[in-house]
Design a protein around this motif. Structure first.
Motif, mmCIF file in Angstrom:
data_model
loop_
_atom_site.group_PDB
_atom_site.id
_atom_site.type_symbol
_atom_site.label_atom_id
_atom_site.label_comp_id
_atom_site.label_asym_id
_atom_site.label_seq_id
_atom_site.Cartn_x
_atom_site.Cartn_y
_atom_site.Cartn_z
ATOM 1 N N ILE A 48 30.428 37.696 -25.749
ATOM 2 C CA ILE A 48 31.855 37.617 -26.108
ATOM 3 C C ILE A 48 32.128 38.487 -27.337
ATOM 4 C CG2 ILE A 48 33.744 36.108 -26.859
ATOM 5 C CD1 ILE A 48 32.272 33.813 -25.332
ATOM 6 N N SER A 49 31.202 38.481 -28.298
ATOM 7 C CA SER A 49 31.392 39.277 -29.523
ATOM 8 C C SER A 49 31.457 40.763 -29.207
ATOM 9 C CB SER A 49 30.281 38.987 -30.531
ATOM 10 O OG SER A 49 29.059 39.548 -30.119
ATOM 11 N N LYS A 50 30.717 41.191 -28.187
ATOM 12 C CA LYS A 50 30.753 42.606 -27.783
ATOM 13 C C LYS A 50 32.063 42.947 -27.074
ATOM 14 C CE LYS A 50 25.741 43.150 -27.543
ATOM 15 N NZ LYS A 50 24.554 43.224 -26.671
ATOM 16 N N ALA A 51 32.605 41.955 -26.358
ATOM 17 C CA ALA A 51 33.890 42.152 -25.678
ATOM 18 C C ALA A 51 35.065 42.017 -26.642
ATOM 19 C CB ALA A 51 34.030 41.141 -24.539
ATOM 20 N N GLU A 52 34.831 41.286 -27.748
ATOM 21 C CA GLU A 52 35.870 41.066 -28.767
ATOM 22 C C GLU A 52 35.334 41.573 -30.107
ATOM 23 O OE1 GLU A 52 38.892 39.334 -28.399
ATOM 24 O OE2 GLU A 52 38.632 39.087 -26.247
ATOM 25 N N PRO A 53 35.141 42.885 -30.254
ATOM 26 C CA PRO A 53 34.442 43.434 -31.425
ATOM 27 C C PRO A 53 35.120 43.206 -32.770
ATOM 28 C CG PRO A 53 35.454 45.193 -30.145
ATOM 29 C CD PRO A 53 35.586 43.943 -29.327
ATOM 30 N N GLN A 54 36.399 42.807 -32.755
ATOM 31 C CA GLN A 54 37.092 42.584 -34.026
ATOM 32 C C GLN A 54 37.282 41.094 -34.330
ATOM 33 O OE1 GLN A 54 40.628 45.028 -33.441
ATOM 34 N NE2 GLN A 54 39.669 46.701 -34.582
ATOM 35 N N ASN A 55 36.619 40.248 -33.571
ATOM 36 C CA ASN A 55 36.744 38.802 -33.747
ATOM 37 C C ASN A 55 35.480 38.258 -34.413
ATOM 38 O OD1 ASN A 55 36.993 35.988 -33.419
ATOM 39 N ND2 ASN A 55 38.047 36.205 -31.463
ATOM 40 N N TRP A 56 35.632 37.581 -35.552
ATOM 41 C CA TRP A 56 34.469 37.105 -36.305
ATOM 42 C C TRP A 56 33.861 35.824 -35.742
ATOM 43 C CZ3 TRP A 56 34.267 32.388 -39.070
ATOM 44 C CH2 TRP A 56 35.480 31.706 -39.209
ATOM 45 N N LEU A 57 34.603 35.092 -34.935
ATOM 46 C CA LEU A 57 34.139 33.771 -34.497
ATOM 47 C C LEU A 57 32.948 33.796 -33.527
ATOM 48 C CD1 LEU A 57 37.586 31.984 -34.222
ATOM 49 C CD2 LEU A 57 35.719 31.341 -35.756
ATOM 50 N N PRO A 58 32.950 34.645 -32.472
ATOM 51 C CA PRO A 58 31.791 34.618 -31.554
ATOM 52 C C PRO A 58 30.452 34.919 -32.230
ATOM 53 C CG PRO A 58 33.652 35.732 -30.526
ATOM 54 C CD PRO A 58 34.008 35.541 -31.961
ATOM 55 N N PRO A 59 30.338 35.994 -33.063
ATOM 56 C CA PRO A 59 29.051 36.207 -33.727
ATOM 57 C C PRO A 59 28.726 35.127 -34.751
ATOM 58 C CG PRO A 59 30.680 37.792 -34.529
ATOM 59 C CD PRO A 59 31.293 37.085 -33.361
ATOM 60 N N PHE A 60 29.747 34.538 -35.336
ATOM 61 C CA PHE A 60 29.554 33.446 -36.298
ATOM 62 C C PHE A 60 28.843 32.269 -35.628
ATOM 63 C CE2 PHE A 60 31.283 29.362 -37.797
ATOM 64 C CZ PHE A 60 30.882 29.369 -39.125
ATOM 65 N N TYR A 61 29.318 31.901 -34.437
ATOM 66 C CA TYR A 61 28.704 30.766 -33.730
ATOM 67 C C TYR A 61 27.322 31.126 -33.177
ATOM 68 C CZ TYR A 61 32.977 28.075 -34.186
ATOM 69 O OH TYR A 61 34.036 27.379 -34.694
ATOM 70 N N ALA A 62 27.149 32.373 -32.764
ATOM 71 C CA ALA A 62 25.822 32.822 -32.315
ATOM 72 C C ALA A 62 24.822 32.693 -33.461
ATOM 73 C CB ALA A 62 25.892 34.263 -31.817
ATOM 74 N N ALA A 63 25.263 33.056 -34.665
ATOM 75 C CA ALA A 63 24.411 32.940 -35.852
ATOM 76 C C ALA A 63 24.074 31.480 -36.139
ATOM 77 C CB ALA A 63 25.110 33.565 -37.058
ATOM 78 N N GLN A 64 25.069 30.611 -36.043
ATOM 79 C CA GLN A 64 24.838 29.192 -36.315
ATOM 80 C C GLN A 64 23.772 28.603 -35.393
ATOM 81 O OE1 GLN A 64 28.269 26.603 -36.393
ATOM 82 N NE2 GLN A 64 28.402 26.868 -38.599
ATOM 83 N N ILE A 65 23.822 28.959 -34.125
ATOM 84 C CA ILE A 65 22.841 28.447 -33.162
ATOM 85 C C ILE A 65 21.433 28.886 -33.560
ATOM 86 C CG2 ILE A 65 22.022 28.581 -30.775
ATOM 87 C CD1 ILE A 65 24.983 28.806 -29.923
ATOM 88 N N GLU A 66 21.281 30.154 -33.917
ATOM 89 C CA GLU A 66 19.964 30.671 -34.304
ATOM 90 C C GLU A 66 19.460 29.994 -35.578
ATOM 91 O OE1 GLU A 66 18.149 32.550 -32.414
ATOM 92 O OE2 GLU A 66 19.739 32.906 -30.959
ATOM 93 N N ILE A 67 20.357 29.791 -36.541
ATOM 94 C CA ILE A 67 19.967 29.173 -37.815
ATOM 95 C C ILE A 67 19.549 27.717 -37.616
ATOM 96 C CG2 ILE A 67 20.796 28.453 -40.100
ATOM 97 C CD1 ILE A 67 22.689 30.969 -39.948
ATOM 98 N N LEU A 68 20.363 26.959 -36.914
ATOM 99 C CA LEU A 68 20.039 25.549 -36.688
ATOM 100 C C LEU A 68 18.739 25.405 -35.902
ATOM 101 C CD1 LEU A 68 23.630 24.224 -35.890
ATOM 102 C CD2 LEU A 68 22.304 23.798 -37.969
ATOM 103 N N GLY A 69 18.498 26.346 -34.980
ATOM 104 C CA GLY A 69 17.271 26.323 -34.193
ATOM 105 C C GLY A 69 16.039 26.703 -34.995
ATOM 106 N N ALA A 70 16.240 27.274 -36.188
ATOM 107 C CA ALA A 70 15.116 27.692 -37.032
ATOM 108 C C ALA A 70 14.521 26.522 -37.821
ATOM 109 C CB ALA A 70 15.559 28.792 -37.995
ATOM 110 N N PHE A 71 15.322 25.484 -38.034
ATOM 111 C CA PHE A 71 14.812 24.316 -38.761
ATOM 112 C C PHE A 71 13.776 23.595 -37.891
ATOM 113 C CE2 PHE A 71 18.711 25.053 -41.089
ATOM 114 C CZ PHE A 71 18.353 24.743 -42.398
ATOM 115 N N GLY A 72 12.616 23.348 -38.461
ATOM 116 C CA GLY A 72 11.556 22.670 -37.708
ATOM 117 C C GLY A 72 10.603 23.619 -37.005
#
Length: 207
Positions: A48-72
């Motif tokens: 979605i972030s690639k289809a909406e290159p000027q929208n901060w929300l899709p990459p923001f949520y992609a980042a959150q998933i990766e970060i939360l998955g890093a704990f543990g």
């Protein structure tokens, strides 16, 4: 004149179609995330972030998933791979939304994942950065409940590390909960305050 109105009508219909596709994609990504299908959700947010290159929300949520998955995570190579990927997503989000407190506190969460993995290795360099990120986010959005809660949690973690009481931060968590319940979000898919999680944090604080 008729041609002009027709052209405007076509543009509007295309915009509505694109908006609908974006909305459906985001909703599906959140559903996948809610079902615990984190890889699929992250990949969809990335598309979605690639289809909406000027929208901060899709990459923001992609980042959150990766970060939360890093704990543990037990392997440092896996941790680094996940957090490097998250950093790329956050940089993408930041390029579309500068001085965004939501992105700042997510950067702090990324640093916290490193510190949680190995406090001796990462604590000295990243603790100061986190203090700066939360201070900057609070200066920009002093009544943002996610910023207030994130800062309080960070301070609680530091207090526990040094064997100090977490009680001084209880009032801040209560304030975050109050503001979170009152908050009215107008932007679609904007981060929402998780009241239940905040109440769990408050229980730990009072403990």
């Amino acid at each position: 004149m008729k041609k002009l109105f027709l052209f405007i009508g076509i543009l509007m219909s295309l915009n509505v179609a694109a908006q609908s596709k974006y909305q459906k994609g985001m909703q599906k990504a959140f559903t996948l995330w809610g079902e615990g299908k984190n890889t699929e959700a992250s990949q969809l947010f990335e598309r979605i972030s690639k289809a909406e290159p000027q929208n901060w929300l899709p990459p923001f949520y992609a980042a959150q998933i990766e970060i939360l998955g890093a704990f543990g995570v037990k392997e440092e190579a896996t941790l680094t791979a996940k957090l490097n990927k998250a950093k790329e997503f956050l940089n993408n989000a930041k390029s579309n939304s500068e001085n965004n407190p939501e992105i700042m506190i997510t950067e702090a969460l990324l640093n916290t994942a490193y510190i949680a993995f190995d406090g001796q290795k990462y604590g000295m360099t990243l603790s100061g950065k986190n203090a700066q990120l939360y201070a900057k986010a609070l200066a920009i959005a002093p009544k943002n409940p996610r910023v207030i809660l994130g800062n309080a949690e960070w301070n609680m973690g530091a207090a526990r590390f040094f064997g100090k009481s977490t009680k001084p931060y209880c009032d801040e968590i209560k304030r975050a909960i109050k503001l979170g319940k009152e908050e009215k979000i107008e932007e679609e898919f904007y981060p929402k305050f998780q009241v239940k999680r905040a109440e769990e944090v408050l229980k730990q604080c009072q403990g």
